[in-house]
Write an enzyme that holds these catalytic residues in place. Sequence first.
Site, PDB file in Angstrom:
ATOM      1  N   ASP A  71       0.822  -1.209   0.000  1.00  0.00           N
ATOM      2  CA  ASP A  71       0.000   0.000   0.000  1.00  0.00           C
ATOM      3  C   ASP A  71       0.860   1.266   0.000  1.00  0.00           C
ATOM      4  OD1 ASP A  71       1.043  -0.634   2.428  1.00  0.00           O
ATOM      5  OD2 ASP A  71      -0.727  -0.064   3.603  1.00  0.00           O
ATOM      6  N   TRP A 112      46.266 -20.192   0.532  1.00  0.00           N
ATOM      7  CA  TRP A 112      46.874 -21.486   0.822  1.00  0.00           C
ATOM      8  C   TRP A 112      47.566 -21.411   2.188  1.00  0.00           C
ATOM      9  CZ3 TRP A 112      52.000 -22.769   1.705  1.00  0.00           C
ATOM     10  CH2 TRP A 112      52.243 -24.139   1.847  1.00  0.00           C
ATOM     11  N   ASP A 145      51.375 -38.777  -2.216  1.00  0.00           N
ATOM     12  CA  ASP A 145      51.905 -38.557  -3.572  1.00  0.00           C
ATOM     13  C   ASP A 145      53.212 -39.321  -3.804  1.00  0.00           C
ATOM     14  OD1 ASP A 145      52.343 -37.458  -6.014  1.00  0.00           O
ATOM     15  OD2 ASP A 145      52.262 -35.379  -5.358  1.00  0.00           O
ATOM     16  N   ARG A 175      51.693 -25.901 -10.976  1.00  0.00           N
ATOM     17  CA  ARG A 175      52.361 -27.042 -10.331  1.00  0.00           C
ATOM     18  C   ARG A 175      52.765 -28.090 -11.383  1.00  0.00           C
ATOM     19  NH1 ARG A 175      51.180 -31.728  -5.972  1.00  0.00           N
ATOM     20  NH2 ARG A 175      52.788 -31.202  -4.502  1.00  0.00           N
ATOM     21  N   LYS A 187      42.677 -40.583  -0.348  1.00  0.00           N
ATOM     22  CA  LYS A 187      42.738 -39.116  -0.246  1.00  0.00           C
ATOM     23  C   LYS A 187      42.711 -38.586  -1.673  1.00  0.00           C
ATOM     24  CE  LYS A 187      46.044 -35.530   1.233  1.00  0.00           C
ATOM     25  NZ  LYS A 187      47.359 -35.348   1.884  1.00  0.00           N
ATOM     26  N   ASP A 224      43.008 -35.674  -4.041  1.00  0.00           N
ATOM     27  CA  ASP A 224      43.613 -34.339  -4.014  1.00  0.00           C
ATOM     28  C   ASP A 224      43.304 -33.599  -5.317  1.00  0.00           C
ATOM     29  OD1 ASP A 224      45.159 -32.211  -3.187  1.00  0.00           O
ATOM     30  OD2 ASP A 224      47.030 -33.349  -3.012  1.00  0.00           O
ATOM     31  N   MET A 225      43.526 -32.302  -5.353  1.00  0.00           N
ATOM     32  CA  MET A 225      43.280 -31.459  -6.528  1.00  0.00           C
ATOM     33  C   MET A 225      44.120 -30.212  -6.317  1.00  0.00           C
ATOM     34  SD  MET A 225      41.743 -28.948  -8.228  1.00  0.00           S
ATOM     35  CE  MET A 225      40.751 -28.617  -9.627  1.00  0.00           C
ATOM     36  N   ASN A 226      45.190 -30.057  -7.114  1.00  0.00           N
ATOM     37  CA  ASN A 226      46.188 -29.060  -6.731  1.00  0.00           C
ATOM     38  C   ASN A 226      46.310 -27.814  -7.584  1.00  0.00           C
ATOM     39  OD1 ASN A 226      47.622 -29.904  -4.253  1.00  0.00           O
ATOM     40  ND2 ASN A 226      47.817 -31.805  -5.397  1.00  0.00           N
ATOM     41  N   ASP A 248      47.076 -27.401   4.396  1.00  0.00           N
ATOM     42  CA  ASP A 248      48.446 -27.927   4.419  1.00  0.00           C
ATOM     43  C   ASP A 248      49.217 -27.362   5.599  1.00  0.00           C
ATOM     44  OD1 ASP A 248      48.392 -29.706   2.372  1.00  0.00           O
ATOM     45  OD2 ASP A 248      49.145 -28.327   0.850  1.00  0.00           O
TER      46      ASP A 248
END
Length: 713
Positions: free
Chosen positions: A40, A184, A350, A426, A459, A461-463, A531
């Site tokens: 209104d 990081w 790794d 990397r 594990k 991972d994806m870096n 890390d």
Amino acid sequence: METAHTTYLIGIAGEEGFLGHVYYGPQLPDDNMQYLMRLDEPPLLPECNSRERASFYGSFPFEYPSAGGGDFREPCLAAETPAGGRSCELFYEGHGIFAGKKPLPGLPASFGEGCTTLEILCADPVLHLRVTLTYTVFEGSDVICRSARIENAGDAPLTLTEVLSASLSLDNRAFDIITLPGCWSHERQIDRRPLTFGKQGAYSARGISSHQFNPFLAIAEHSATQEHGLVYGMSFIYSGNFIAQAELDSCQKIRAVMGIHPDGFGWRLAPGEVFQTPEAALVCSGQGLGGMSRAYHDFFREHLIRGQGKHRYSLVNSWEAAYFDFDHDRLLRLGQKASEAGIELLVVDDGWFGHRDDETTSLGDWYVNERKLPGGLKRLADELLKMNVKLGIWVEPEMVSPDSGLYRAHPDYALQIPGRTPTLARNQYVLDLTRQEVRDCIFAQLSAVLHSAPIVYVKWDMNRALTDVFSMGLPPERQGETAHRYMLGVYELQERLLAEFPDLLLENCCSGGGRFDAGMLYYSPQIWTSDNAEAIDRLGIQEGTSLVYPLSAMGAHVAACPSHTNHRSTPFATRGQVSLPGAFGYELDLNKLSEEEFAMVPGQLAAYREFGPLFRSGDLYRLASFRENHSYDAMMVVAKDKALAVVHYLQVMSRAQQRSLRLTLAGLDETRRYRERETGVTRSGAGWMHGGVLLPVLDGDYQGKMVVLEAVD
Ligand code: DGJ
């Protein structure tokens, strides 16, 4: 909609059927609150003042705003027609309510018994778009899950250039905005500042939810504290590009939105096709930030994390123990030491595959390096099992090294823009997981490895971030789909892995904590937090993480000293205590511990066995933050039945004062009596909470203490 303590109201306005947001906050008994849409007051509904449709669009609290008509705030939906038109208008068509919840194909999604779903159908009669807004409430919970489904019911293709999951409309009242920025090794640092004019918030356009921001946003009353005040939370159940944004406009209204980031996004919707957004989980807490955190923790544990009940092995991980420098014998020596201490699992990080001795090679070649591990993972696993230690492995399935058999055979499997050399990070490229044949190739390799030996933990991972976001598998008009299709590809791979190995404990990881989000939690009950495993930096990282995510989700390991990331030295006992509330393990060479340190390991494992179940299921109360007071840190976890509580205190900086610290507690039952295990002192819950526990001055910096309170009646 009603949750345990909140009400969420949507209204339909005018003959045209504009869908408006009416109210979200503490539970209301009244059922007609439509006055809150102020229909209104000028600018009036277009049917009352057709001259000012644009002004109406500019201020109406749209439940799911669309672009183009005169609403200059961030939209949830924007579409482009083949002719280049960009306007979209949605009108209410109908709704339905049903018990339960439909799954979201290909996406992580909440689930559970005792939930109820509301679906609202809206339509754009010109574009022939049908939009279904979905809301689910869960019995006993204060979370509302929202998503949107867009269907092209016309006969011309459209491109969705923005399609978000949720929008909230709030009147401003001295709010702060809270986000979790970082980098990081310093992920999810709490950032709280006054919400001011314009757009502010968090986002990622890196293809991952990222270290830099987390897909979470809170809007809190400026006066809100840990246990008091009004706080709204928005958490995105997704792991890729996102926007989490609050916008304060000149009318003192806030629009908060959450969804897939529109930058670079464009989803082609051919006639008959459907696009489903990921879900956003909303919370409104009247009990401050702690109330919001506990609502999220319970919700994620009960309605999102499928592996919550899986056994959480105590583990030792080879990364900071040996990096790439290991072979069968060195791993066995680590396993032998783990066995002596009672650690359940050895994780080979790794370096076990291809010919990988450093980070320059072999990603994509998922077969065992027999030079390092003669007899393969099977021989290692069998020999470890004789010592009562199980085997876990690290993989990075989303990547390919230029120096790999996979890349040499299929260079087109990497994301790349035709004519350009893709950007290395990397030393690696990102695989084009939008393509089925790429996913199949990776899955076949992973599956063979996991079938080759009794491996109980992976594990994942994806870096690196996504660059060169272009897929050889998509036509030009669908390139804007690449980043989201990539995420769907990752989800599909993890889903297949869990379907084929249902007992596997999966831990996600992304260069530390670069993909610590609710989407990943659907697949893995724990995620590597950072890390940076150094105890004092970890206090801040874990505080920020636990603002949204349950303690049980945080991979937390005792690392070597001085720390490999920040070179700080802290006592072994303190490192154990800081890791204990999370998914506990060791990130060091057990053979290099002093006798005195190694002797502490069985005690730490016993504490994990005893208190792990409490930390994984209890209510978290943050009592003090080193980040704020620069002196000490304290939190406590109280069992749901309030029979047991553990106070977790860390004196970060030693104090000159001789007097003890009086730490008031929270979450106990005022009327029950609790006995402190160490001293036998017994007091009422009210006494411990309001009188507090007296913590002595400890001997030096970085000293911890845990206080265990057990109900005696
Ligand atoms: C990044 C992870 O966060 C580390 O824990 C470790 O697995 C390395 N990658 C291995 O390359």
